[in-house]
Scaffold this motif. Structure first.
Motif, PDB file in Angstrom:
ATOM      1  N   GLN A  67       0.812  -1.213   0.000  1.00 39.44           N
ATOM      2  CA  GLN A  67       0.000   0.000   0.000  1.00 39.44           C
ATOM      3  C   GLN A  67       0.851   1.271   0.000  1.00 39.44           C
ATOM      4  O   GLN A  67       0.360   2.351   0.310  1.00 39.44           O
ATOM      5  CB  GLN A  67      -0.915   0.010   1.235  1.00 39.44           C
ATOM      6  N   THR A  70      -0.734   3.832  -2.194  1.00 33.89           N
ATOM      7  CA  THR A  70      -2.187   4.031  -2.115  1.00 33.89           C
ATOM      8  C   THR A  70      -2.683   4.517  -0.758  1.00 33.89           C
ATOM      9  O   THR A  70      -3.856   4.876  -0.631  1.00 33.89           O
ATOM     10  CB  THR A  70      -2.914   2.720  -2.465  1.00 33.89           C
ATOM     11  N   ARG A  72      -3.828   6.803   1.981  1.00 32.67           N
ATOM     12  CA  ARG A  72      -4.386   8.153   1.797  1.00 32.67           C
ATOM     13  C   ARG A  72      -4.386   8.927   3.112  1.00 32.67           C
ATOM     14  O   ARG A  72      -4.406   8.355   4.203  1.00 32.67           O
ATOM     15  CB  ARG A  72      -5.811   8.061   1.236  1.00 32.67           C
ATOM     16  N   PRO A  78      -3.806  10.376  -1.956  1.00 32.00           N
ATOM     17  CA  PRO A  78      -2.680   9.482  -1.675  1.00 32.00           C
ATOM     18  C   PRO A  78      -1.536  10.260  -1.024  1.00 32.00           C
ATOM     19  O   PRO A  78      -1.110  11.298  -1.541  1.00 32.00           O
ATOM     20  CB  PRO A  78      -2.289   8.958  -3.063  1.00 32.00           C
ATOM     21  N   GLU A 117       2.048   5.948 -10.911  1.00 28.14           N
ATOM     22  CA  GLU A 117       1.721   5.929  -9.491  1.00 28.14           C
ATOM     23  C   GLU A 117       2.648   6.836  -8.683  1.00 28.14           C
ATOM     24  O   GLU A 117       2.410   7.046  -7.493  1.00 28.14           O
ATOM     25  CB  GLU A 117       1.825   4.508  -8.945  1.00 28.14           C
TER      26      GLU A 117
END
Length: 356
Positions: A67, A70, A72, A78, A117
């Motif tokens: 993670q 990702t 947050r 994020p 990403e």
């Protein structure tokens, strides 16, 4: 400040980071490892300490969990795309320094983040070779990481072999005794090749020596493997010994035959033939680990054996005596010359950089 900076997200990889930190501290010394939990004392500003550590580190480990990209913040953004996120600031600062080795460390079956990403200032992270630490191969993976950082490749000391140094020597002697009869039978079977022509004469001796040494080396290799640490190697080692022994015997027998048919050099042919067989057998490392020691010991012992039997003894002893000398010569030389293993002292990353 430490020479290795460990960056991680507490929410997903604090456990992994702690394990990594503990192992690296045991290899390089805790003073050379920086991790925010242990590296920031009370009364000090978090960002200032982090910046100081980043400016002083030699290696930057970015511990990346599943993670990592990702997770947050409270706004639903994020964290990695938040300019104030401490992980983003750490990684960005490390990537901006050309003298820092950045190592992405993938844990928990994580994969390397894709370009889309990552925020623009972290895209260069993909240019660095990642290291994967899996639970299944944790010790091996950590050993490689330690090696990459300049330390010893083994994370734990190797166990000392309790077997006496003479065990290989005894195994070789036992293998020779067990193999003597069958090997001689193979030798006699090979000599059934006719000797009417020069080519047949060479083939006659090559075939006899091939049979003898193939059987002998197969049995010796199997016995040596049987007294070793892994009994599963008995069959593979026996097959390997069979093939390499056949090669050694074929070459030595061919040399012997060639000398005999060209000029009638009987004695030189026997001496040189056994020297060649001994050298090739020594290179096979069946009776010892060192190629150089095996080749020298095998050639010298083979020549001595050939000299002793040249023109005087036929049949069984013409093969058994040089064989015994070759096997025992290699094994003795290997046992006597084997030095005690002394592991090289582990270097800290700072010491490694100073060497370069």
């Amino acid at each position: 400040m430490g020479g290795i900076f460990i960056s991680y997200r507490r929410l997903e990889s604090s456990g992994y980071a702690g394990r990594i930190s503990g192992i690296l501290a045991s290899r390089f010394g805790s003073q050379n490892i920086f991790m925010d939990v242990t590296g920031i004392g009370a009364g000090r500003k978090f960002r200032e300490v982090i910046d100081e550590a980043l400016n002083a580190c030699d290696y930057f480990l970015a511990v990346i969990g599943p993670q990592w990209t990702t997770v947050r913040n409270e706004k639903g953004t994020p964290r990695l795309h938040d300019p104030d996120d401490h992980v983003r600031r750490e990684v960005g600062a490390a990537l901006a320094r050309p003298d820092v080795n950045v190592i992405p460390v993938l844990v928990g079956d994580a994969r390397m983040p894709a370009y889309d990403e990552l925020p623009p200032d972290l895209v260069d992270l993909r240019a660095w070779q990642a290291v994967e630490l899996s639970e299944r191969h944790w010790d091996e993976d950590m050993a490689q990481l330690v090696k990459d950082l300049g330390g010893r490749s083994d994370p734990t000391p190797k166990p000392v072999d309790p077997r006496p140094a003479a065990i290989p020597l005894v195994a070789v002697a036992l293998g020779l005794l067990v193999a003597a009869g069958p090997a001689y039978a193979a030798y006699k079977a090979g000599l059934t090749v006719k000797k009417n022509t020069d080519a047949e004469t060479v083939a006659h001796f090559a075939a006899g020596w091939t049979g003898f040494w193939a059987v002998l080396s197969a049995v010796v290799a199997a016995v040596v493997a049987a007294v070793g640490a892994d009994r599963r190697q008995i069959v593979p080692q026996a097959v390997r010994g069979l093939l390499l022994g056949a090669l050694a015997g074929a070459l030595g027998g061919a040399v012997n035959g060639l000398f005999r048919v060209h000029g009638g050099n009987l004695k030189p042919g026997i001496i040189l033939g056994f020297a060649v067989t001994g050298a090739v057998f020594g290179l096979s490392r069946i009776a010892g680990r060192s190629l150089a020691i095996g080749m020298v010991g095998g050639a010298a012992a083979g020549a001595l054996g050939g000299f002793l039997v040249a023109g005087n003894i036929d049949g069984f002893m013409s093969q058994a005596l040089p064989a015994a000398l070759i096997l025992m010569g290699i094994a003795v030389l290997q046992t006597v010359s084997a030095p005690a293993e002394k592991p090289a002292p582990a270097l800290t990353p700072l010491q490694r950089l100073e060497r370069h």
